[in-house]
Design a protein around this motif. Sequence first.
Motif, PDB file in Angstrom:
ATOM      1  N   THR A 173      50.033  33.115  45.233  1.00 28.43           N
ATOM      2  CA  THR A 173      49.287  34.421  43.937  1.00 28.43           C
ATOM      3  C   THR A 173      49.488  35.494  44.543  1.00 28.43           C
ATOM      4  O   THR A 173      49.321  35.781  45.588  1.00 28.43           O
ATOM      5  CB  THR A 173      48.464  32.818  43.294  1.00 28.43           C
TER       6      THR A 173
ATOM      7  N   GLU B  77      39.247  35.958  37.060  1.00 29.75           N
ATOM      8  CA  GLU B  77      39.304  34.316  36.807  1.00 29.75           C
ATOM      9  C   GLU B  77      39.741  33.228  38.147  1.00 29.75           C
ATOM     10  O   GLU B  77      40.514  31.748  38.691  1.00 29.75           O
ATOM     11  CB  GLU B  77      41.555  34.342  36.866  1.00 29.75           C
TER      12      GLU B  77
ATOM     13  N   ALA C 112      44.945  42.735  38.520  1.00 28.96           N
ATOM     14  CA  ALA C 112      44.982  42.129  37.559  1.00 28.96           C
ATOM     15  C   ALA C 112      46.420  40.913  37.841  1.00 28.96           C
ATOM     16  O   ALA C 112      46.570  40.486  38.769  1.00 28.96           O
ATOM     17  CB  ALA C 112      46.119  43.210  37.236  1.00 28.96           C
ATOM     18  N   THR C 113      46.815  39.803  36.897  1.00 27.21           N
ATOM     19  CA  THR C 113      46.843  38.390  36.894  1.00 27.21           C
ATOM     20  C   THR C 113      46.809  37.730  38.266  1.00 27.21           C
ATOM     21  O   THR C 113      47.938  37.911  38.235  1.00 27.21           O
ATOM     22  CB  THR C 113      48.315  38.584  36.392  1.00 27.21           C
TER      23      THR C 113
ATOM     24  N   ASN D 162      46.261  34.984  39.634  1.00 23.02           N
ATOM     25  CA  ASN D 162      46.401  33.585  39.741  1.00 23.02           C
ATOM     26  C   ASN D 162      47.883  33.551  39.379  1.00 23.02           C
ATOM     27  O   ASN D 162      49.029  32.524  39.330  1.00 23.02           O
ATOM     28  CB  ASN D 162      45.835  32.804  38.536  1.00 23.02           C
ATOM     29  N   GLN D 163      48.822  34.598  38.829  1.00 17.90           N
ATOM     30  CA  GLN D 163      50.515  34.900  38.801  1.00 17.90           C
ATOM     31  C   GLN D 163      51.371  35.048  40.338  1.00 17.90           C
ATOM     32  O   GLN D 163      50.485  35.123  40.857  1.00 17.90           O
ATOM     33  CB  GLN D 163      51.186  36.307  37.787  1.00 17.90           C
TER      34      GLN D 163
END
Length: 446
Positions: free
Chosen positions: A44, A70, A93-94, A96-97
């Motif tokens: 990630t 998260e 930002a994000t 776990n993407q």
Amino acid sequence: MLKRSFALICSLALLLCLITSPALAGELQDSLLQRVEQPTKQLTRAEFVSLLAQAASLPAPGYSVTIPAEVPADAWYADDLKAALAAGIYNGATPNQPVTKAQAITFISRVLGTPGEEAPAVPAPEAAKNHWSYVPYSWLYKDGIVDASFNLEGHLTATEGATLLDKTFGTAQEAKDIVEKSQVAHLNTKTMRTNGDVSLSIKPNPAVPVQDMPANLGMKASFVQEVNYDQGISQKFSMTISGLPVPPIEMEQYMVSEGVYMKMPNMQTGQAEWLKMPASMFPDITEMMKQQSQYIKISKELDQYFRYRLVGEKKIGDKTYYEISLYGRIPDLTQFMKLFSGQMGLTPEVMKSFEQSGKLIKDLYLTGTTLINKDTDLTEKQTMTMLVTLADEFEGQPVPLKSFYGNFNCAFKDYGTEINITLPEGAANAQEVPVAPAAVPATPAN
């Protein structure tokens, strides 16, 4: 402003050429993979920047840092993620993407401090040139960290990410050790000769159009130089300027204990004459060279500005060289110069000049490659690229220039041979150039 900027950049180039918990290659990769719970799983964004923080030895923040909601507070990468967030490498930002390779090299480039404009003359694939991440990609491609098979939209497994980070940072300590060993060798060598070429291009600021400002303004020069660390430096330049109606220029320069002297054509008569430059414009060059040993002692302070990488060993003829690459970013010129002011003979007047000019500079990037003879530990070849981005305003006026881009190629030879730097008789009688008041930026066209 042009004259002040040219003088500042040339002085910085001279200074930076004089200057310039990790593991060995392979060991870093194993160390990183030991931290990962599933090495074959895709990384990630949060996981990758955490491994990056470990690989680059980013310091733990000295204040409280909040990780993204998260991310579990007890995640194996939580502490390193805080270091990456504090360093400004990643905004959280994000998290776990899955991280893409384009995002990965962008994060890496922020740590290295690569220039904000694409690397010149890089034979990269066309698909990469049209990608949003091409600027950081171009520098890593140029340095051999990535190649044409690197799929920017692909994802990274932990093994692939650790391999990429090992290639980038795995030889940092070994490279630094070689550089410091070379510095010691140079301390024991009082003389040398240098020759090479310099090119400098200037990019106008399209937001501030100026009447009669040429679209392409630049300079090319070849030079020869002799150095005696006890006596000073002598230089000869052959220079051409593009974009202005100026004939080729032949220039001679001496930097000695008496001051800085230049022989150049008089713009009105065309005849060459000697001039003595104001003492406030330049540091005491002989004192600066005598204090070169201080560079080794302050290497830890330089860590925040420069990163080294051992590219490998290179055979040229019957000689073997260490090939060392360097990346550096100096966001605050005044703070950088303060590290050296006491050790390098920088007078209060010179420091004041740097402080004033530092307000003109938004960012200074430096990257290059050095070949160090494996047998003698002495530098024999060096290439350097410098990108200077200018501020939007200076002294309350809009700046009509956007950036300076310089390339420097140098060869070093004749170490330890007999070289005497003696000021020519004509130079000794030269008149000192009066200090000009601060230049007012050109008035924008209507």
